[in-house]
Scaffold this motif. Sequence first.
Motif, short mmCIF file in Angstrom:
data_model
loop_
_atom_site.label_atom_id
_atom_site.label_comp_id
_atom_site.label_asym_id
_atom_site.label_seq_id
_atom_site.Cartn_x
_atom_site.Cartn_y
_atom_site.Cartn_z
N HIS A 115 0.86 -1.20 0.00
CA HIS A 115 0.00 0.00 0.00
C HIS A 115 0.88 1.23 0.00
O HIS A 115 1.92 1.26 0.67
N TYR A 116 0.47 2.26 -0.76
CA TYR A 116 1.26 3.50 -0.80
C TYR A 116 0.33 4.71 -0.79
O TYR A 116 -0.67 4.74 -1.52
N ALA A 117 0.64 5.69 0.04
CA ALA A 117 -0.15 6.93 0.11
C ALA A 117 0.81 8.10 0.24
O ALA A 117 1.64 8.14 1.14
N GLU A 118 0.69 9.07 -0.67
CA GLU A 118 1.57 10.25 -0.67
C GLU A 118 1.04 11.30 0.30
O GLU A 118 -0.07 11.80 0.15
N LYS A 119 1.83 11.60 1.33
CA LYS A 119 1.50 12.61 2.35
C LYS A 119 0.05 12.49 2.83
O LYS A 119 -0.76 13.41 2.69
N PRO A 120 -0.31 11.33 3.39
CA PRO A 120 -1.71 11.11 3.80
C PRO A 120 -2.11 11.99 4.99
O PRO A 120 -1.27 12.36 5.81
N GLU A 121 -3.40 12.30 5.06
CA GLU A 121 -3.91 13.13 6.17
C GLU A 121 -4.04 12.31 7.45
O GLU A 121 -3.97 12.86 8.54
N THR A 122 -4.27 11.03 7.31
CA THR A 122 -4.32 10.16 8.49
C THR A 122 -3.13 9.20 8.44
O THR A 122 -2.63 8.85 7.37
N PHE A 123 -2.67 8.78 9.60
CA PHE A 123 -1.47 7.95 9.71
C PHE A 123 -1.65 6.60 9.02
O PHE A 123 -2.63 5.90 9.24
N VAL A 124 -0.70 6.25 8.17
CA VAL A 124 -0.73 4.96 7.47
C VAL A 124 0.38 4.06 7.98
O VAL A 124 0.17 2.89 8.29
N SER A 125 1.60 4.61 8.07
CA SER A 125 2.74 3.80 8.45
C SER A 125 3.90 4.72 8.80
O SER A 125 3.95 5.87 8.36
N ASP A 126 4.86 4.20 9.58
CA ASP A 126 6.06 4.99 9.86
C ASP A 126 7.21 4.63 8.91
O ASP A 126 8.35 5.04 9.13
N PHE A 127 6.89 3.89 7.84
CA PHE A 127 7.86 3.67 6.76
C PHE A 127 7.58 4.67 5.64
O PHE A 127 6.43 4.82 5.23
N ILE A 128 8.64 5.32 5.15
CA ILE A 128 8.46 6.33 4.11
C ILE A 128 9.28 6.02 2.87
O ILE A 128 10.27 5.29 2.92
N ASN A 129 8.87 6.61 1.76
CA ASN A 129 9.56 6.52 0.49
C ASN A 129 10.74 7.49 0.49
O ASN A 129 10.58 8.68 0.75
N CYS A 130 11.93 7.00 0.18
CA CYS A 130 13.14 7.84 0.22
C CYS A 130 13.47 8.52 -1.12
O CYS A 130 14.46 9.24 -1.21
#
Length: 426
Positions: free
Chosen positions: A180-195
């Motif tokens: 799953h991937y969400a760009e700058k989501p308004e609600t928390f999705v995960s603490d892993f980010i795209n570098c």
Amino acid sequence: MENTKDMPEAISSHKKTVAVIMMGGPTKGTRFRPLSFNLAKPLFPLAGQPMVHHPILACKKIPDLAQVYLIGFYEEKDFSLYISALSNELKVPVRYLREDKPHGSAGGLYNFQDLLMEDDPTDIIVLNCDVCCSFPLTDMLAAHRKHEGIGTLLVKKVSKEIASEFGELVADPKTGELLHYAEKPETFVSDFINCGVYIFTPEIFTAIKAVTYTKHETSSLRRMSSFEALHTATNSRAMQADFVRLDQDILTPLAGKKKLYTFETNDFWEQIKTPGMSLRCSSLYLAQYRLTMPELLATGDGKRSPTIIGDVFIHRSAKVHPTAKLGPNVSISANARIGPGARLIGCIILDDVEIKENAVVMHSIVGWKSSLGRWARVQGGGDYNAKLGITILGEDVAVEDEVVVVNCIVLPHKTLNISVQDEIIL
């Protein structure tokens, strides 16, 4: 897919790779002012090397690297000198491809597909110029080829407080598959980010083409409904058929389809959006030199050469008085002159700067041809994320004797004869 383990070594190991560094353009560097008035942001020096030089050096370590492409919409003349010198130094062709307009990170790739595929690469490394990290590309490429997907992205675990500033993602903890991937989501999705560092197979062009086709179809439908809807669609970059972003337009729809995988880094990672962050990233690269290129770091004991504390870079043409004290985290550019008793901490000193005796510079960037008088003091608070967290002197700024400048941004060609604090001086 045929198992490469059963193939002759000469065939299986000869896989060409090309690297693409996305650089943006002048309209993207507004947060980097006043430093971007003088120089294209990708050429701004971090730890004594242009910002774009660090990812290029990382790409150079990839076996069978055929070519490095820089894609952006800066004027070609901005990079001609740098690229000609670089190609000779690296012994790998480096080429600048100028976009006629912003196409987005994926659209920029697609726009130059024919050129990027000239060397018939099996893999394409794609990264953003404004990323600061150790770029573990060799290990990442090995993992990418093992997964046999069409793409692998570098990811990092960060604090929940800052995760929403980036693209958040969920990956399978065992296989690394992007679920799953969400760009700058308004609600928390995960603490892993795209570098912002990717490796793709040429199949990525098929995925971008599909998005472009869908956008064309959407535009056509809007055209049939009303002129106003068409006008809105064509003036919004996100709706332009040839403006395609890797994050929202490619990663989001391909997540969970066994096509994209993740590679986690536990090393340093930052985004270089502001001058404050460039100061932070310069210190990270200086620290990395100690492990990778210690010969670039200065040494000194305060007798015949200046006293050096921690990680310091001094350009070979700079002149530093033996009684000066530098470091930690100091970078001094070409033809700078550092006088007797000067004290420098956590700063970037650009070309042709003069710092006179007993002047102090802390947590600051001193612009080209600027000068600091005797006993002058230029300092910032060291908050790299705050607007006035460091002091920035633009080109040709003169700070007169005994003047103190704290947490200020000073535009080019100013003379400061009185002390200032927490100001933007226009």
